[in-house]
Design an enzyme around this catalytic site. Structure first.
Site, mmCIF file in Angstrom:
data_model
loop_
_atom_site.group_PDB
_atom_site.id
_atom_site.type_symbol
_atom_site.label_atom_id
_atom_site.label_comp_id
_atom_site.label_asym_id
_atom_site.label_seq_id
_atom_site.Cartn_x
_atom_site.Cartn_y
_atom_site.Cartn_z
ATOM 1 N N ASP A 211 0.873 -1.171 0.000
ATOM 2 C CA ASP A 211 0.000 0.000 0.000
ATOM 3 C C ASP A 211 0.914 1.227 0.000
ATOM 4 O O ASP A 211 1.697 1.413 0.944
ATOM 5 C CB ASP A 211 -0.875 -0.036 1.271
ATOM 6 C CG ASP A 211 -1.867 1.118 1.317
ATOM 7 O OD1 ASP A 211 -1.592 2.182 0.718
ATOM 8 O OD2 ASP A 211 -2.910 0.958 1.968
ATOM 9 N N VAL A 212 0.822 2.040 -1.045
ATOM 10 C CA VAL A 212 1.783 3.150 -1.168
ATOM 11 C C VAL A 212 1.600 4.224 -0.093
ATOM 12 O O VAL A 212 2.455 5.096 0.062
ATOM 13 C CB VAL A 212 1.744 3.806 -2.573
ATOM 14 C CG1 VAL A 212 2.177 2.834 -3.650
ATOM 15 C CG2 VAL A 212 0.385 4.424 -2.879
ATOM 16 N N TYR B 174 -8.297 15.372 -6.817
ATOM 17 C CA TYR B 174 -7.562 14.638 -7.855
ATOM 18 C C TYR B 174 -6.579 15.582 -8.556
ATOM 19 O O TYR B 174 -5.374 15.326 -8.605
ATOM 20 C CB TYR B 174 -8.516 13.986 -8.858
ATOM 21 C CG TYR B 174 -7.774 13.122 -9.860
ATOM 22 C CD1 TYR B 174 -7.240 11.892 -9.490
ATOM 23 C CD2 TYR B 174 -7.558 13.556 -11.173
ATOM 24 C CE1 TYR B 174 -6.528 11.106 -10.395
ATOM 25 C CE2 TYR B 174 -6.844 12.785 -12.074
ATOM 26 C CZ TYR B 174 -6.332 11.555 -11.685
ATOM 27 O OH TYR B 174 -5.608 10.792 -12.585
ATOM 28 N N LYS C 103 -2.452 15.752 -8.321
ATOM 29 C CA LYS C 103 -1.596 15.582 -9.500
ATOM 30 C C LYS C 103 -0.721 16.818 -9.740
ATOM 31 O O LYS C 103 0.425 16.686 -10.186
ATOM 32 C CB LYS C 103 -2.446 15.255 -10.723
ATOM 33 C CG LYS C 103 -3.125 13.882 -10.629
ATOM 34 C CD LYS C 103 -2.109 12.765 -10.531
ATOM 35 C CE LYS C 103 -2.743 11.387 -10.588
ATOM 36 N NZ LYS C 103 -1.738 10.317 -10.613
HETATM 37 N N1 NAD Z 1 -6.564 6.181 -16.892
HETATM 38 C C1 NAD Z 1 -6.565 7.502 -17.094
HETATM 39 O O1 NAD Z 1 -7.439 8.051 -17.799
HETATM 40 C C2 NAD Z 1 -5.492 8.341 -16.472
HETATM 41 C C3 NAD Z 1 -5.267 9.650 -16.946
HETATM 42 C C4 NAD Z 1 -4.293 10.432 -16.340
HETATM 43 C C5 NAD Z 1 -3.553 9.923 -15.286
HETATM 44 N N2 NAD Z 1 -3.801 8.652 -14.851
HETATM 45 C C6 NAD Z 1 -2.999 8.154 -13.735
HETATM 46 O O2 NAD Z 1 -2.353 6.971 -14.170
HETATM 47 C C7 NAD Z 1 -2.104 6.123 -13.057
HETATM 48 C C8 NAD Z 1 -2.566 4.709 -13.395
HETATM 49 O O3 NAD Z 1 -3.961 4.742 -13.635
HETATM 50 P P1 NAD Z 1 -4.727 3.530 -14.358
HETATM 51 O O4 NAD Z 1 -5.433 4.085 -15.536
HETATM 52 O O5 NAD Z 1 -3.837 2.378 -14.528
HETATM 53 O O6 NAD Z 1 -5.841 3.241 -13.253
HETATM 54 P P2 NAD Z 1 -6.220 1.842 -12.589
HETATM 55 O O7 NAD Z 1 -7.351 2.155 -11.667
HETATM 56 O O8 NAD Z 1 -6.412 0.803 -13.651
HETATM 57 O O9 NAD Z 1 -4.921 1.470 -11.749
HETATM 58 C C9 NAD Z 1 -4.544 2.117 -10.568
HETATM 59 C C10 NAD Z 1 -3.907 1.065 -9.665
HETATM 60 O O10 NAD Z 1 -3.456 1.712 -8.457
HETATM 61 C C11 NAD Z 1 -3.682 0.791 -7.416
HETATM 62 N N3 NAD Z 1 -3.733 1.455 -6.123
HETATM 63 C C12 NAD Z 1 -4.720 2.249 -5.646
HETATM 64 N N4 NAD Z 1 -4.455 2.613 -4.391
HETATM 65 C C13 NAD Z 1 -3.271 2.031 -4.061
HETATM 66 C C14 NAD Z 1 -2.484 2.032 -2.906
HETATM 67 N N5 NAD Z 1 -2.851 2.686 -1.794
HETATM 68 N N6 NAD Z 1 -1.312 1.347 -2.916
HETATM 69 C C15 NAD Z 1 -0.937 0.653 -4.019
HETATM 70 N N7 NAD Z 1 -1.647 0.608 -5.145
HETATM 71 C C16 NAD Z 1 -2.805 1.296 -5.164
HETATM 72 C C17 NAD Z 1 -5.012 0.142 -7.746
HETATM 73 O O11 NAD Z 1 -5.197 -1.074 -7.029
HETATM 74 C C18 NAD Z 1 -4.899 -0.031 -9.241
HETATM 75 O O12 NAD Z 1 -4.407 -1.318 -9.583
HETATM 76 C C19 NAD Z 1 -2.824 6.770 -11.873
HETATM 77 O O13 NAD Z 1 -1.902 7.508 -11.109
HETATM 78 C C20 NAD Z 1 -3.804 7.708 -12.543
HETATM 79 O O14 NAD Z 1 -4.159 8.785 -11.702
HETATM 80 C C21 NAD Z 1 -4.729 7.844 -15.420
#
Ligand code: NAD
Length: 237
Positions: free
Chosen positions: A50-51, A144, A148
């Protein structure tokens, strides 16, 4: 041939994290996929972390460096989003989003930097920020974008400190991507975003992994402190 040093990816069970794990594993790297859920990418060491737990994140960095003979790359991709109208945003979500997205990334940056300094061979850190950290968007919890924007700022501070130790620190700022996080937007919200995008499509995970791999490569040897937009031209800072 396995390249020297571990590649650690947080959020490794998610869409982007697993795409990154697959890409680095295919490059022959020793990859550690950390998440609160299990990372199921073949050839990747899944670690439950857990980060928001600072000591667990430091232990992960130590474990990866010990098992792989050093820590080469650390990617902070763990994250959460909440789609909610701004005026309905709640306090519990505020604290959770800041804890995972911002504090969790800080834990990752500091654990990776200390471990890379101890290893004495430099390294690369990439933070996953967001377009939401650069522009306002009233359909998301305000935490959010605030988290970021904080990630983009952390990137600069760790780049300044890292430069003294051969550690480069950069970020990517994707717009909404195809995948489960993007699916928290309604179809109508997504169509509006596509219409407003100069390239007339949402991004895919591969659009991001290519940029992250570039930032981790020697091709980017003189880049640090940058936040690269990966947004189809929807915002040009
Ligand atoms: N998907 C998008 O549209 C998008 C756009 C811009 C930025 N992002 C960023 O990209 C990154 C990845 O997003 P994604 O699309 O893969 O989303 P996702 O929801 O598929 O994956 C996020 C992962 O983070 C994990 N996570 C959540 N809380 C955690 C914790 N406390 N400790 C460890 N792991 C934890 C979740 O279990 C999940 O597997 C994120 O930081 C997100 O904010 C995503």
């Amino acid at each position: 041939m396995t390249a020297p040093g571990a590649v650690v990816v947080t959020g490794a069970a998610g869409d982007m994290g697993s795409a990154l794990c697959r890409a680095f594993a295919a490059d022959g790297r020793r990859v550690f996929g950390a998440d609160v859920r299990r990372c199921a990418v073949g050839g990747v060491a899944a670690v439950e972390v857990d980060v928001t737990d600072r000591s667990a994140v430091f232990a992960l960095a130590e474990q990866a460096a010990t098992e792989a003979g050093g820590l080469a790359v650390w990617i902070n991709a763990a994250g959460l989003v909440r789609t909610v109208p701004t005026r309905e945003a709640g306090e519990d979500d505020w604290h959770r989003l800041i804890a995972v997205n911002l504090t969790g990334t800080w834990h990752g940056c500091s654990a990776a930097l200390e471990t890379m300094i101890s290893g004495g061979k430099g390294g690369v850190i990439v933070n996953v920020g967001s377009l939401s950290g650069q522009v306002g968007y009233p359909g998301l919890h305000p935490a959010y974008g605030a988290s970021k924007a904080g990630v983009h700022q952390l990137t600069k501070t760790y780049a300044m400190e890292g430069a003294r130790h051969g550690v480069r620190v950069n970020a990517v700022a994707p717009s909404v991507l195809e995948g489960s996080m993007g699916d928290t937007f309604t179809d109508e919200q997504k169509s509006r975003l596509v219409r407003a995008n100069p390239m007339k499509r949402l991004g895919g995970m591969d659009d991001v992994t290519g940029v992250v791999r570039f930032l981790c490569s020697d091709e980017a040897a003189y880049m640090t402190g940058a936040t690269l937009p990966v947004n189809g031209g929807s915002f040009m800072p």
